[in-house]
Design a protein around this motif. Structure first.
Motif, PDB file in Angstrom:
ATOM      1  N   LEU A  30       0.837  -1.200   0.000  1.00 35.42           N
ATOM      2  CA  LEU A  30       0.000   0.000   0.000  1.00 35.42           C
ATOM      3  C   LEU A  30       0.874   1.253   0.000  1.00 35.42           C
ATOM      4  CD1 LEU A  30      -2.734  -0.986   2.636  1.00 35.42           C
ATOM      5  CD2 LEU A  30      -2.965  -0.951   0.135  1.00 35.42           C
ATOM      6  N   PRO A  31       0.411   2.334  -0.618  1.00 35.28           N
ATOM      7  CA  PRO A  31       1.211   3.567  -0.622  1.00 35.28           C
ATOM      8  C   PRO A  31       1.312   4.172   0.776  1.00 35.28           C
ATOM      9  CG  PRO A  31      -0.973   3.945  -1.568  1.00 35.28           C
ATOM     10  CD  PRO A  31      -0.837   2.462  -1.396  1.00 35.28           C
ATOM     11  N   GLY A  32       2.467   4.727   1.084  1.00 33.78           N
ATOM     12  CA  GLY A  32       2.670   5.385   2.372  1.00 33.78           C
ATOM     13  C   GLY A  32       3.092   4.475   3.497  1.00 33.78           C
ATOM     14  N   ILE A  33       3.276   3.170   3.215  1.00 32.28           N
ATOM     15  CA  ILE A  33       3.674   2.215   4.249  1.00 32.28           C
ATOM     16  C   ILE A  33       5.197   2.106   4.271  1.00 32.28           C
ATOM     17  CG2 ILE A  33       3.498  -0.141   5.082  1.00 32.28           C
ATOM     18  CD1 ILE A  33       0.924   1.413   5.280  1.00 32.28           C
ATOM     19  N   ASP A  34       5.789   2.353   5.436  1.00 26.25           N
ATOM     20  CA  ASP A  34       7.246   2.296   5.578  1.00 26.25           C
ATOM     21  C   ASP A  34       7.738   1.011   6.237  1.00 26.25           C
ATOM     22  OD1 ASP A  34       7.543   4.811   4.437  1.00 26.25           O
ATOM     23  OD2 ASP A  34       7.267   5.827   6.355  1.00 26.25           O
ATOM     24  N   GLY A  35       6.874   0.299   6.922  1.00 21.90           N
ATOM     25  CA  GLY A  35       7.297  -0.927   7.588  1.00 21.90           C
ATOM     26  C   GLY A  35       6.106  -1.710   8.091  1.00 21.90           C
ATOM     27  N   VAL A  36       6.160  -3.027   7.966  1.00 23.64           N
ATOM     28  CA  VAL A  36       5.079  -3.906   8.420  1.00 23.64           C
ATOM     29  C   VAL A  36       5.697  -5.101   9.132  1.00 23.64           C
ATOM     30  CG1 VAL A  36       3.107  -5.338   7.775  1.00 23.64           C
ATOM     31  CG2 VAL A  36       3.592  -3.252   6.487  1.00 23.64           C
ATOM     32  N   GLY A  37       5.160  -5.427  10.272  1.00 28.28           N
ATOM     33  CA  GLY A  37       5.558  -6.611  11.003  1.00 28.28           C
ATOM     34  C   GLY A  37       4.332  -7.222  11.654  1.00 28.28           C
ATOM     35  N   TYR A  38       4.469  -8.422  12.175  1.00 25.17           N
ATOM     36  CA  TYR A  38       3.339  -9.051  12.861  1.00 25.17           C
ATOM     37  C   TYR A  38       3.858  -9.864  14.028  1.00 25.17           C
ATOM     38  CZ  TYR A  38       4.665 -12.772   9.538  1.00 25.17           C
ATOM     39  OH  TYR A  38       5.353 -13.686   8.786  1.00 25.17           O
ATOM     40  N   GLN A 176      -2.898   8.272   9.583  1.00 23.67           N
ATOM     41  CA  GLN A 176      -3.113   6.951  10.156  1.00 23.67           C
ATOM     42  C   GLN A 176      -4.581   6.539  10.143  1.00 23.67           C
ATOM     43  OE1 GLN A 176      -1.275   7.106  14.012  1.00 23.67           O
ATOM     44  NE2 GLN A 176       0.775   7.341  13.196  1.00 23.67           N
ATOM     45  N   ARG A 177      -5.462   7.436  10.563  1.00 22.26           N
ATOM     46  CA  ARG A 177      -6.877   7.066  10.618  1.00 22.26           C
ATOM     47  C   ARG A 177      -7.458   6.881   9.211  1.00 22.26           C
ATOM     48  NH1 ARG A 177      -7.816   4.440  14.696  1.00 22.26           N
ATOM     49  NH2 ARG A 177      -9.912   4.413  13.848  1.00 22.26           N
ATOM     50  N   ALA A 178      -7.006   7.695   8.256  1.00 20.84           N
ATOM     51  CA  ALA A 178      -7.517   7.557   6.887  1.00 20.84           C
ATOM     52  C   ALA A 178      -7.058   6.249   6.248  1.00 20.84           C
ATOM     53  CB  ALA A 178      -7.068   8.747   6.043  1.00 20.84           C
ATOM     54  N   LEU A 179      -5.985   5.669   6.790  1.00 15.16           N
ATOM     55  CA  LEU A 179      -5.445   4.439   6.230  1.00 15.16           C
ATOM     56  C   LEU A 179      -6.204   3.197   6.689  1.00 15.16           C
ATOM     57  CD1 LEU A 179      -2.989   3.444   4.500  1.00 15.16           C
ATOM     58  CD2 LEU A 179      -1.738   3.182   6.650  1.00 15.16           C
ATOM     59  N   VAL A 180      -6.979   3.318   7.752  1.00 17.01           N
ATOM     60  CA  VAL A 180      -7.634   2.146   8.347  1.00 17.01           C
ATOM     61  C   VAL A 180      -8.511   1.382   7.358  1.00 17.01           C
ATOM     62  CG1 VAL A 180      -9.310   1.410  10.085  1.00 17.01           C
ATOM     63  CG2 VAL A 180      -7.468   2.988  10.709  1.00 17.01           C
ATOM     64  N   PRO A 181      -9.426   2.039   6.615  1.00 12.39           N
ATOM     65  CA  PRO A 181     -10.259   1.256   5.668  1.00 12.39           C
ATOM     66  C   PRO A 181      -9.432   0.506   4.630  1.00 12.39           C
ATOM     67  CG  PRO A 181     -11.153   3.466   5.980  1.00 12.39           C
ATOM     68  CD  PRO A 181      -9.806   3.462   6.609  1.00 12.39           C
ATOM     69  N   TRP A 182      -8.342   1.098   4.192  1.00 12.29           N
ATOM     70  CA  TRP A 182      -7.483   0.430   3.224  1.00 12.29           C
ATOM     71  C   TRP A 182      -6.826  -0.806   3.847  1.00 12.29           C
ATOM     72  CZ3 TRP A 182      -7.300   2.061  -1.799  1.00 12.29           C
ATOM     73  CH2 TRP A 182      -7.823   3.322  -2.064  1.00 12.29           C
ATOM     74  N   ALA A 186      -7.392  -4.580   2.545  1.00 10.48           N
ATOM     75  CA  ALA A 186      -6.243  -5.385   2.116  1.00 10.48           C
ATOM     76  C   ALA A 186      -6.236  -6.744   2.796  1.00 10.48           C
ATOM     77  CB  ALA A 186      -4.950  -4.630   2.419  1.00 10.48           C
ATOM     78  N   VAL A 187      -6.613  -6.788   4.082  1.00  9.41           N
ATOM     79  CA  VAL A 187      -6.682  -8.062   4.794  1.00  9.41           C
ATOM     80  C   VAL A 187      -7.744  -8.955   4.176  1.00  9.41           C
ATOM     81  CG1 VAL A 187      -7.197  -9.160   6.997  1.00  9.41           C
ATOM     82  CG2 VAL A 187      -5.821  -7.067   6.946  1.00  9.41           C
ATOM     83  N   HIS A 188      -8.901  -8.398   3.880  1.00  4.15           N
ATOM     84  CA  HIS A 188     -10.001  -9.194   3.323  1.00  4.15           C
ATOM     85  C   HIS A 188      -9.747  -9.615   1.883  1.00  4.15           C
ATOM     86  CE1 HIS A 188     -12.988  -7.556   6.537  1.00  4.15           C
ATOM     87  NE2 HIS A 188     -12.322  -8.620   6.951  1.00  4.15           N
TER      88      HIS A 188
END
Length: 344
Positions: A30-38, A176-182, A186-188
Motif C-alpha cells: 500500500l502507498p505510504g507504508i514504511d514498515g510492516v511486522g506481525y 493513520q486514521r484515513a489508512l484504516v479502511p485500506w 487489504a486483509v479481506h
C-alpha cells in the motif's frame, strides 16, 4: 498503527504463519507504508506476553537464574516496523520465520542479566529446561515497552512467528486514521473470512491504558498546582519589591535630586530583585531535584535528572520574577525628587 486479525475457519493443516505473511506482504504494497511486522500480541497491551522459564545451555544448574521471561512470537519485519534498535547480532530472516527455525532474539535486559561479561550471540537457550528444544541467540535489541509503560524492563525473548491469530504493526507516513479502511480491505483481499478488530494507532493504544489516564490526570493536577504556585510567587515577589520601593521613596528621591539617573535606579531595584530570584531559584532547584529523585518511579522514558528541563524551568521562573520586579522599578525611576523633598 496496530491491527489484529484472526481466521476462525483456519485449517489445522495450514502452514503456521502463512496467512500473516500474506497479509503483511499485501499491506506493505500500500502507498505510504514504511514498515510492516506481525506478532502474536500487539505492543502496549494491558499485560505482558506468555512467559517461560529460560535455561542457558552449557551452564551448570546451580548457575541458572530460572526466571520466567515473556516470549513473543514475531516476524522478520517486526523490529523494523517498531524502529527498535539492534544492539548486536542480526534480526530474523524471512526464511527463518517461514521455516520456524529454533532461533531467538533477546532484549538488552536479558543480555545484561544472564550474560555478564559474556558474549551472548551464538549461545543457546531452552524454554523450560535443559531437555527442551535449544534455540540459538541471533541478536540483542534494546528494551521495548511491549506492556504497560509503568512495568519495569523484563528479560524478554522473541522467536519466529508460528500462530494462526496475529497482530499487524504498521509504520506509515500517511494519515493513520484515513489508512484504516485500506488496511481492512487489504486483509479481506487475502481471505474474506478473517476477523479484523482492534484497529488503532499506537497513540490511541497508549491513551487507553488505565495507567496512562491516571498519570495524565496526575500530571494535569500537578501542573495546575505548579501554575498556581508560579502566580503566587510572582505576586509575592511583586509585593515585596513594591513594599521595599515604597519604604525607600525618600532615599530614591534624594539620590535623583543629587544627580542619579533613572538607569541607576533601575539597576538598584532590579539588582536586589535579582539576588532574591537567584537565592530562590537555587533553593528551588535543590528542592525540585530532591522531589524528582523521590518520585522517579513515576517517570517513563525520562531521567529524574533532566538538565534541559531544569534550565528551561529556571529561566521561566527568573524571567517571570524579573518582569514582576520591573513594575516597581519603573515606578521608582519615575519619582519626582522635588515632590518627594517637598513632602518631607
Amino acid at each position: 498503527v496496530g491491527i489484529r486479525g484472526t481466521d476462525p475457519a483456519a485449517d489445522s493443516n495450514d502452514e503456521p504463519g502463512l496467512l500473516a505473511r500474506r497479509v503483511a506482504e499485501r499491506v506493505a504494497a500500500l502507498p505510504g507504508i514504511d514498515g510492516v511486522g506481525y506478532a502474536d500480541l500487539l505492543p502496549l497491551g494491558p499485560g505482558l506476553a506468555p512467559s517461560s522459564t529460560f535455561w542457558v545451555i552449557g551452564r551448570a544448574e546451580g548457575d541458572q537464574l530460572k526466571e520466567d521471561w515473556p516470549v513473543r512470537r514475531v516476524s522478520a519485519g517486526y523490529f523494523d516496523a517498531l524502529q527498535a534498535t539492534l544492539l548486536r547480532g542480526r534480526h530474523f530472516t524471512e526464511q527463518e520465520v517461514a521455516s520456524i527455525r529454533p532461533v531467538l532474539i533477546i532484549n538488552e535486559t536479558a543480555a545484561r542479566r544472564y550474560f555478564v561479561g559474556e558474549d551472548s550471540i551464538g549461545r543457546q537457550i531452552a524454554f523450560g529446561g535443559p531437555t527442551s528444544l535449544a534455540r540459538e541467540i541471533l541478536g540483542i535489541v534494546a528494551d521495548i515497552k511491549e506492556g504497560p509503560p509503568e512495568s519495569p524492563a523484563h528479560p524478554s525473548a522473541y522467536v519466529p512467528f508460528d500462530q494462526t491469530g496475529f497482530g499487524l504493526v504498521i509504520r506509515t507516513r500517511a494519515d493513520q486514521r484515513a489508512l484504516v479502511p485500506w488496511l481492512v480491505a487489504a486483509v479481506h483481499e487475502i481471505r474474506p473470512g478473517v476477523l479484523v478488530d482492534g484497529v488503532s494507532t499506537m497513540a490511541e493504544r497508549m491513551n487507553r491504558l488505565p495507567s496512562t489516564a491516571l498519570q495524565r490526570s496526575s500530571a494535569w493536577l500537578v501542573g495546575g498546582f505548579a501554575g498556581i504556585a508560579l502566580v503566587l510567587s510572582i505576586v509575592g515577589l511583586y509585593g515585596v519589591v513594591a513594599y521595599s520601593v515604597g519604604q525607600r521613596t525618600r532615599e530614591i528621591g534624594v539620590r535623583m535630586a543629587l544627580g542619579a539617573h533613572r538607569v541607576s535606579v533601575y539597576r538598584l531595584i532590579l539588582g536586589e530583585a535579582t539576588r532574591l530570584v537567584g537565592i530562590g531559584t537555587g533553593l528551588g532547584i535543590v528542592g525540585a531535584l530532591t522531589a524528582a529523585m523521590l518520585m522517579r518511579h513515576l517517570l517513563f522514558g525520562v531521567q529524574w535528572w533532566d538538565p534541559p528541563t531544569v534550565v528551561a524551568t529556571s529561566l521561566v521562573l527568573a524571567i517571570s520574577a524579573l518582569v514582576a520586579s520591573y513594575i516597581p522599578a519603573r515606578r521608582a525611576a519615575s519619582v519626582n525628587p522635588i515632590e518627594v523633598l517637598r513632602s518631607e
